[in-house]
Design a protein around this motif. Structure first.
Motif, PDB file in Angstrom:
ATOM      1  N   VAL A   1     -19.506  27.946   0.620  1.00 18.08           N
ATOM      2  CA  VAL A   1     -18.969  26.583   1.483  1.00 18.08           C
ATOM      3  C   VAL A   1     -19.901  26.244   2.492  1.00 18.08           C
ATOM      4  CG1 VAL A   1     -17.169  26.024   2.993  1.00 18.08           C
ATOM      5  CG2 VAL A   1     -16.582  27.634   1.130  1.00 18.08           C
ATOM      6  N   ASP A   2     -20.096  24.909   2.420  1.00 16.71           N
ATOM      7  CA  ASP A   2     -21.285  24.358   3.218  1.00 16.71           C
ATOM      8  C   ASP A   2     -20.763  23.095   3.984  1.00 16.71           C
ATOM      9  OD1 ASP A   2     -23.685  24.262   4.754  1.00 16.71           O
ATOM     10  OD2 ASP A   2     -24.766  23.500   2.798  1.00 16.71           O
ATOM     11  N   ALA A   3     -21.562  22.486   4.875  1.00 18.78           N
ATOM     12  CA  ALA A   3     -21.227  21.288   5.272  1.00 18.78           C
ATOM     13  C   ALA A   3     -22.296  20.472   5.247  1.00 18.78           C
ATOM     14  CB  ALA A   3     -20.552  21.248   6.767  1.00 18.78           C
ATOM     15  N   PHE A   4     -22.264  19.154   5.083  1.00 18.40           N
ATOM     16  CA  PHE A   4     -23.220  18.243   4.979  1.00 18.40           C
ATOM     17  C   PHE A   4     -23.218  16.805   5.622  1.00 18.40           C
ATOM     18  CE2 PHE A   4     -22.861  15.171   1.937  1.00 18.40           C
ATOM     19  CZ  PHE A   4     -21.644  15.538   1.293  1.00 18.40           C
ATOM     20  N   GLU A   5     -24.081  16.226   6.071  1.00 21.25           N
ATOM     21  CA  GLU A   5     -24.215  14.874   6.815  1.00 21.25           C
ATOM     22  C   GLU A   5     -25.274  13.920   5.862  1.00 21.25           C
ATOM     23  OE1 GLU A   5     -24.138  14.306  11.273  1.00 21.25           O
ATOM     24  OE2 GLU A   5     -25.065  15.929  11.047  1.00 21.25           O
ATOM     25  N   GLY A   6     -24.754  12.713   5.803  1.00 19.07           N
ATOM     26  CA  GLY A   6     -25.767  11.962   5.359  1.00 19.07           C
ATOM     27  C   GLY A   6     -25.499  11.617   3.625  1.00 19.07           C
ATOM     28  N   LEU A   7     -26.640  11.076   3.073  1.00 17.95           N
ATOM     29  CA  LEU A   7     -26.184  11.003   1.713  1.00 17.95           C
ATOM     30  C   LEU A   7     -26.299  12.265   0.865  1.00 17.95           C
ATOM     31  CD1 LEU A   7     -28.807   8.258   0.568  1.00 17.95           C
ATOM     32  CD2 LEU A   7     -26.482   8.009   0.476  1.00 17.95           C
ATOM     33  N   LEU A   8     -25.073  12.290   0.012  1.00 16.04           N
ATOM     34  CA  LEU A   8     -24.821  13.297  -0.925  1.00 16.04           C
ATOM     35  C   LEU A   8     -25.832  13.622  -1.682  1.00 16.04           C
ATOM     36  CD1 LEU A   8     -22.900  15.127  -2.286  1.00 16.04           C
ATOM     37  CD2 LEU A   8     -21.751  13.378  -3.512  1.00 16.04           C
ATOM     38  N   VAL A   9     -26.630  12.545  -2.440  1.00 11.33           N
ATOM     39  CA  VAL A   9     -27.466  12.989  -3.284  1.00 11.33           C
ATOM     40  C   VAL A   9     -28.958  13.468  -2.609  1.00 11.33           C
ATOM     41  CG1 VAL A   9     -27.211  11.310  -5.243  1.00 11.33           C
ATOM     42  CG2 VAL A   9     -28.450  10.725  -3.294  1.00 11.33           C
ATOM     43  N   HIS A  10     -29.110  13.406  -1.562  1.00 10.14           N
ATOM     44  CA  HIS A  10     -30.205  13.922  -0.744  1.00 10.14           C
ATOM     45  C   HIS A  10     -29.811  15.490  -0.565  1.00 10.14           C
ATOM     46  CE1 HIS A  10     -31.849  10.190   1.300  1.00 10.14           C
ATOM     47  NE2 HIS A  10     -32.036  10.131  -0.032  1.00 10.14           N
ATOM     48  N   TYR A  11     -28.443  15.531  -0.054  1.00  7.64           N
ATOM     49  CA  TYR A  11     -28.054  16.994   0.059  1.00  7.64           C
ATOM     50  C   TYR A  11     -28.173  17.876  -1.201  1.00  7.64           C
ATOM     51  CZ  TYR A  11     -24.913  20.822   0.791  1.00  7.64           C
ATOM     52  OH  TYR A  11     -24.258  22.194   0.619  1.00  7.64           O
ATOM     53  N   ALA A  12     -27.709  17.333  -2.311  1.00  8.33           N
ATOM     54  CA  ALA A  12     -27.753  17.686  -3.748  1.00  8.33           C
ATOM     55  C   ALA A  12     -29.207  18.221  -4.125  1.00  8.33           C
ATOM     56  CB  ALA A  12     -26.996  16.811  -4.667  1.00  8.33           C
ATOM     57  N   VAL A  13     -30.148  17.336  -3.920  1.00  8.67           N
ATOM     58  CA  VAL A  13     -31.347  17.653  -4.295  1.00  8.67           C
ATOM     59  C   VAL A  13     -32.137  18.886  -3.362  1.00  8.67           C
ATOM     60  CG1 VAL A  13     -33.858  16.742  -4.137  1.00  8.67           C
ATOM     61  CG2 VAL A  13     -32.185  15.302  -5.102  1.00  8.67           C
ATOM     62  N   ALA A  14     -31.656  18.742  -2.048  1.00 12.57           N
ATOM     63  CA  ALA A  14     -32.109  19.942  -1.254  1.00 12.57           C
ATOM     64  C   ALA A  14     -31.593  21.048  -1.623  1.00 12.57           C
ATOM     65  CB  ALA A  14     -31.883  19.432   0.146  1.00 12.57           C
ATOM     66  N   GLN A  15     -30.311  21.256  -2.040  1.00 10.90           N
ATOM     67  CA  GLN A  15     -29.840  22.349  -2.511  1.00 10.90           C
ATOM     68  C   GLN A  15     -30.160  22.629  -4.010  1.00 10.90           C
ATOM     69  OE1 GLN A  15     -27.574  24.506  -0.528  1.00 10.90           O
ATOM     70  NE2 GLN A  15     -28.303  23.048   0.905  1.00 10.90           N
ATOM     71  N   LYS A  16     -31.223  21.858  -4.571  1.00 10.22           N
ATOM     72  CA  LYS A  16     -31.525  22.206  -6.053  1.00 10.22           C
ATOM     73  C   LYS A  16     -30.254  22.160  -7.100  1.00 10.22           C
ATOM     74  CE  LYS A  16     -36.014  24.753  -5.154  1.00 10.22           C
ATOM     75  NZ  LYS A  16     -35.740  24.541  -3.765  1.00 10.22           N
ATOM     76  N   ALA A  17     -29.289  21.171  -6.845  1.00  6.62           N
ATOM     77  CA  ALA A  17     -28.196  21.169  -7.612  1.00  6.62           C
ATOM     78  C   ALA A  17     -28.402  20.449  -8.805  1.00  6.62           C
ATOM     79  CB  ALA A  17     -26.933  20.677  -7.080  1.00  6.62           C
ATOM     80  N   ASP A  18     -27.791  20.682  -9.961  1.00  3.74           N
ATOM     81  CA  ASP A  18     -27.968  19.888 -11.212  1.00  3.74           C
ATOM     82  C   ASP A  18     -26.791  18.817 -11.306  1.00  3.74           C
ATOM     83  OD1 ASP A  18     -29.708  22.095 -12.845  1.00  3.74           O
ATOM     84  OD2 ASP A  18     -28.050  23.141 -11.919  1.00  3.74           O
ATOM     85  N   ALA A  19     -25.751  19.021 -10.569  1.00  4.01           N
ATOM     86  CA  ALA A  19     -24.570  18.240 -10.829  1.00  4.01           C
ATOM     87  C   ALA A  19     -23.652  18.118  -9.775  1.00  4.01           C
ATOM     88  CB  ALA A  19     -23.827  18.397 -11.921  1.00  4.01           C
ATOM     89  N   ILE A  20     -23.045  16.874  -9.419  1.00  2.21           N
ATOM     90  CA  ILE A  20     -21.888  16.677  -8.661  1.00  2.21           C
ATOM     91  C   ILE A  20     -20.659  16.871  -9.478  1.00  2.21           C
ATOM     92  CG2 ILE A  20     -20.892  14.982  -6.985  1.00  2.21           C
ATOM     93  CD1 ILE A  20     -23.831  13.968  -6.596  1.00  2.21           C
ATOM     94  N   VAL A  21     -19.490  17.583  -8.906  1.00  7.03           N
ATOM     95  CA  VAL A  21     -18.321  17.655  -9.451  1.00  7.03           C
ATOM     96  C   VAL A  21     -17.286  16.820  -8.659  1.00  7.03           C
ATOM     97  CG1 VAL A  21     -16.260  19.086  -9.946  1.00  7.03           C
ATOM     98  CG2 VAL A  21     -18.568  19.862 -10.585  1.00  7.03           C
ATOM     99  N   ARG A  22     -16.428  15.899  -9.432  1.00  8.14           N
ATOM    100  CA  ARG A  22     -15.552  15.094  -8.635  1.00  8.14           C
ATOM    101  C   ARG A  22     -14.209  15.216  -9.496  1.00  8.14           C
ATOM    102  NH1 ARG A  22     -16.046  13.772  -3.523  1.00  8.14           N
ATOM    103  NH2 ARG A  22     -14.914  11.651  -4.064  1.00  8.14           N
ATOM    104  N   GLY A  23     -13.170  15.169  -8.866  1.00  9.03           N
ATOM    105  CA  GLY A  23     -11.828  15.312  -9.633  1.00  9.03           C
ATOM    106  C   GLY A  23     -11.208  13.877  -9.692  1.00  9.03           C
ATOM    107  N   ILE A  24     -10.666  13.740 -10.834  1.00  9.55           N
ATOM    108  CA  ILE A  24      -9.901  12.611 -11.191  1.00  9.55           C
ATOM    109  C   ILE A  24      -8.585  12.494 -11.468  1.00  9.55           C
ATOM    110  CG2 ILE A  24      -9.771  10.293 -12.858  1.00  9.55           C
ATOM    111  CD1 ILE A  24     -12.426   9.841 -12.000  1.00  9.55           C
ATOM    112  N   ARG A  25      -7.636  12.245 -10.436  1.00 10.64           N
ATOM    113  CA  ARG A  25      -6.470  12.379 -10.745  1.00 10.64           C
ATOM    114  C   ARG A  25      -5.683  11.249 -11.472  1.00 10.64           C
ATOM    115  NH1 ARG A  25      -5.956  13.207  -4.484  1.00 10.64           N
ATOM    116  NH2 ARG A  25      -7.847  11.558  -4.693  1.00 10.64           N
TER     117      ARG A  25
END
Ligand code: ADP
Ligand code: MG
Length: 164
Positions: free
Chosen positions: A70-94
């Motif tokens: 669990v973490d918290a972030f501010e600003g652009l999601l993609v900047h955060y994702a790159v900083a975390q060395k992530a491959d993907a963003i998961v989103r839920g669609i209802r």
């Protein structure tokens, strides 16, 4: 090693969110549940409360070999994702109603950062009408939340109402 970010407000975390995290665990080695710090919203729970609640309810999740953080972030999601060395963003669609906004965000994020993929996941049908917003409305009007959120969330909501 596949790492995903699951961003959101999680105000509060619902069984729908947990369902998505459990499904995501089948695809990724690590999922960072990232609470968006949004100064423009007036939240029910503080970031610290949300972090604490998430950490506790995630202990009960069926995760096999997947690591959850669990973490918290501010600003652009993609900047955060790159900083975390992530491959993907998961989103839920209802429902279709989520799709338009989510598609727009996913395409904008792809433009901003082509190396990160967005993965959409569908929850169990029984959670397809559950949202944090509706949970708060039902709670404030005195309705039952069992089955919609983990018991800890309902407890913490009651405490918060009592203690202000
Ligand atoms: N019941 C649910 N089932 C599946 N996905 C959900 C559910 N509730 C929320 N989500 C998804 O979880 C993500 C985070 O949601 P939320 O906490 O409301 O933050 P946001 O402010 O980004 O919408 C979003 O992709 C949202 O569509
Ligand atoms: Mg939402």
């Amino acid at each position: 090693m596949r790492r995903a970010i699951y961003p959101g407000s999680f105000d509060p975390v619902t069984n729908g969110h947990l369902d998505i995290i459990e499904r995501g665990c089948k695809l990724f080695d690590e999922i960072i549940i990232a609470i968006l710090i949004n100064p423009e919203k007036r939240p029910f729970f503080t970031i610290e409360d949300r972090r604490e609640i998430l950490e506790e309810v995630l202990l009960g999740i069926n995760r096999s070999t997947c690591t959850l953080r669990v973490d918290a972030f501010e600003g652009l999601l993609v900047h955060y994702a790159v900083a975390q060395k992530a491959d993907a963003i998961v989103r839920g669609i209802r429902a279709i109603s989520d799709y338009e906004y989510e598609l727009q965000m996913a395409l904008m994020n792809r433009r901003l950062e082509p190396s990160i993929e967005t993965v959409f996941m569908m929850p169990a049908e029984k959670y397809s009408y559950v949202s944090s917003r509706l949970v708060k409305e039902v709670f404030q009007l005195g309705g039952r939340l069992s089955g919609l959120v983990p018991p800890l969330v309902e407890e913490r909501m009651k405490q918060k109402m009592e203690n202000g």
